[in-house]
Design an enzyme around this catalytic site. Structure first.
Site, PDB file in Angstrom:
ATOM      1  N   ARG A  79     -59.999  75.483  38.577  1.00 28.22           N
ATOM      2  CA  ARG A  79     -61.060  75.643  39.575  1.00 28.22           C
ATOM      3  C   ARG A  79     -61.194  74.347  40.367  1.00 28.22           C
ATOM      4  NH1 ARG A  79     -67.196  74.930  39.253  1.00 28.22           N
ATOM      5  NH2 ARG A  79     -67.790  75.754  41.264  1.00 28.22           N
ATOM      6  N   HIS A 123     -68.552  72.907  47.821  1.00 32.21           N
ATOM      7  CA  HIS A 123     -69.086  72.124  46.703  1.00 32.21           C
ATOM      8  C   HIS A 123     -69.733  70.868  47.298  1.00 32.21           C
ATOM      9  CE1 HIS A 123     -68.640  71.676  42.103  1.00 32.21           C
ATOM     10  NE2 HIS A 123     -69.425  70.684  42.481  1.00 32.21           N
ATOM     11  N   GLU A 168     -73.568  76.156  43.219  1.00 31.36           N
ATOM     12  CA  GLU A 168     -74.921  75.689  42.895  1.00 31.36           C
ATOM     13  C   GLU A 168     -75.835  75.496  44.105  1.00 31.36           C
ATOM     14  OE1 GLU A 168     -74.713  72.239  40.381  1.00 31.36           O
ATOM     15  OE2 GLU A 168     -73.769  73.350  38.760  1.00 31.36           O
ATOM     16  N   ASN A 294     -72.781  78.067  35.887  1.00 32.68           N
ATOM     17  CA  ASN A 294     -72.627  76.691  35.408  1.00 32.68           C
ATOM     18  C   ASN A 294     -73.763  76.422  34.438  1.00 32.68           C
ATOM     19  OD1 ASN A 294     -70.556  76.533  37.223  1.00 32.68           O
ATOM     20  ND2 ASN A 294     -71.541  75.040  38.585  1.00 32.68           N
ATOM     21  N   GLU A 347     -68.596  76.217  34.893  1.00 29.46           N
ATOM     22  CA  GLU A 347     -68.736  74.813  34.475  1.00 29.46           C
ATOM     23  C   GLU A 347     -69.508  74.753  33.174  1.00 29.46           C
ATOM     24  OE1 GLU A 347     -70.448  72.017  37.295  1.00 29.46           O
ATOM     25  OE2 GLU A 347     -69.296  72.893  38.941  1.00 29.46           O
TER      26      GLU A 347
HETATM   27  C1  FCB Z   1     -72.829  70.236  38.396  1.00 35.71           C
HETATM   28  C2  FCB Z   1     -71.903  70.068  39.577  1.00 35.71           C
HETATM   29  C3  FCB Z   1     -70.672  69.282  39.280  1.00 35.71           C
HETATM   30  C4  FCB Z   1     -70.923  68.141  38.335  1.00 35.71           C
HETATM   31  C5  FCB Z   1     -71.686  68.610  37.128  1.00 35.71           C
HETATM   32  C6  FCB Z   1     -71.944  67.545  36.101  1.00 35.71           C
HETATM   33  O1  FCB Z   1     -74.125  70.370  38.857  1.00 35.71           O
HETATM   34  O2  FCB Z   1     -71.511  71.313  40.064  1.00 35.71           O
HETATM   35  O3  FCB Z   1     -70.129  68.853  40.497  1.00 35.71           O
HETATM   36  O4  FCB Z   1     -71.563  67.115  38.991  1.00 35.71           O
HETATM   37  O5  FCB Z   1     -72.900  69.182  37.510  1.00 35.71           O
END
Ligand code: FCB
Length: 444
Positions: A79, A123, A168, A294, A347
């Site tokens: 990813r 992102h 996010e 995530n 994530e």
């Molecule tokens: C998330 C983000 C990623 C990274 C992690 C620790 O919020 O998507 O880029 O910073 O946290």
């Protein structure tokens, strides 16, 4: 419990994740325009160690070795994210061929190595030129985003297995426009909610634009979800948890999966709510093929503020290690949302202050974190939740936003002075799990 790959369905996808601004570097090369993070990093006091992503992990030049590394971990998929300012320097107008060429080489490089490309289109590195006219608060940005999504999908097509529109949106709206911690660093709730709406609309418009272009590629979005627990059974704590869940989770889940904003939070926000045009919610809620989750931690909410359970352990970010929250979250999504598409854990991971000893980095806490959270996914699978994949955050140490290089999330250690990559014990552990070797229990 000792997990092995056999605890997961046969077609379950395992991978690692990164994002463009955090690893690529080459900030001024090959026609890349400035992003809001280039600007933000230059404002005094914004980044803990005063650094920026100009060089980062120099992945823009080292990508073939990095893909070899991912392959060597036994991953099925990678990813990554596409930097919009590489594709269109100003976020609209002319397409930069060198930008598209870079991601095409990267995607073809994955395919040559048997890795499935999982792309994220946003992102957080918004072209600065779009911020100059309001960023996500300006409704037009949603349509510029859809145009950019179409450009990328036309070039990479079905070579990419999965396209996520946004990563996010809570972070790129509330954290960035209300709490001021991320670019553009504003502190205004009304603007933050307008930005959140612009992002959601951009998601819907981008899905629609890409549907016309791709066939087999899966289209979806990635949310950061944080289950909210009350600090006690007292009604005021339960109310606090419900509010936290509403602002953090439901504010994004409900528009996408139910075509509505949560009524309780809409009311609580009063005059700060965004302007919503009649067709917007239907546009936002169009069908998606997956939802990326995530997950890092939970929140524990009391009427007087958040609580930190003293018996828990915490990562270098200060985030509580709470794997049960992942099972609870996944089961809750299945129970609450009739339209829930298949889920991906896009994530999950932890920062700890790693130190190499020669060529070894011992990170038993990260191994434990990963093990416990993979077990939590297995529990959710056993309860019938349709989870299709898991991506560890992150492949390697990188630029951790407002924390600069002071927080290490990688399975692979990066020596920023030499750009040397060193496998941490967690990378070896993950590799052994993925390649089906016996070593799935925590290392000594
Ligand atoms: C998330 C983000 C990623 C990274 C992690 C620790 O919020 O998507 O880029 O910073 O946290």
């Amino acid at each position: 419990m000792t997990i092995t790959r056999k605890d997961f369905p046969d077609n379950f996808t395992f991978g690692v994740a990164t994002s463009s601004y955090q690893i690529e570097g080459a900030a001024h090369e090959d026609g890349r325009g400035p992003s809001i993070w280039d600007t933000f990093c230059r404002e005094p006091g914004r980044i803990l160690d005063g650094t920026n992503g100009d060089v980062a992990c120099d992945h823009y030049h080292r990508w073939p070795d990095d893909l070899d590394l991912i392959r060597s971990l036994g991953a099925d998929a990678y990813r990554f994210s596409v930097a919009w300012p590489r594709i269109q320097a100003d976020g609209q107008g002319p397409v930069n061929p060198k930008g598209l060429d870079f991601y095409e080489r990267l995607v073809d490089g994955m395919l040559e190595r048997g890795l499935k490309p999982y792309a994220t289109l946003y992102h957080w590195d918004l072209p600065q030129a779009l911020q100059d006219v309001g960023g996500w608060v300006n409704r037009d940005t949603a349509f510029r985003f859809a145009e950019y999504a179409r450009i990328v999908a036309e070039r990479l097509g079905d070579r990419v297995a999965s396209y996520a529109t946004l990563n996010e949106p809570w972070c790129s709206s509330l954290l960035s426009y209300q709490l001021g911690e991320h670019a553009p660093g504003l502190r205004d709730r009304r603007l933050a909610l307008a930005a959140a709406h612009g992002l959601l609309l951009g998601h819907g418009e981008a899905i629609a634009a890409m549907r016309d272009v791709v066939h087999s590629a899966q289209l979806g979005i990635v949310l950061n979800l944080q289950p909210a627990y009350p600090a006690s059974e007292r009604p005021e704590d339960i109310t606090a948890a419900r509010f936290a869940d509403g602002t953090f989770n439901r504010w994004f889940l409900d528009p996408i999966l139910r075509a509505e904003y949560p009524a309780d939070i809409w009311e609580a926000y009063g005059e700060d709510v965004p302007e919503v045009q009649p067709a917007d919610l239907a546009r936002i809620a169009q069908p998606i093929d997956f939802m990326g989750v995530n997950y890092y931690s939970r929140s524990v909410n009391g009427a007087g503020g958040n609580v930190r359970p003293p018996e828990s352990s915490y990562t270098h970010m200060g985030w509580e290690v709470y794997p049960q929250g992942l099972t609870d979250l996944l089961v809750r999504l299945k129970e609450d949302y009739a339209n829930l598409p298949p889920l991906l854990i896009t994530e999950n991971g932890a920062a700890y202050p790693d130190e190499p000893l020669g060529k070894r980095v011992q990170d038993p806490e990260r191994v434990r974190y990963l093990q416990l959270h993979l077990e939590a996914v297995v529990q959710a699978l056993r309860q019938g939740v349709d989870v299709r994949g898991y991506f560890a955050w992150s492949l390697m140490d990188n630029f951790e936003w407002a924390y600069g290089y002071s927080r290490r999330f990688g399975l692979v250690y990066v020596d920023y002075a030499t750009q040397e990559r060193i496998l941490k014990d967690s990378a070896r552990w993950y590799r052994d799990l993925l390649t089906g070797q016996a070593q799935a229990a925590p290392l000594p």
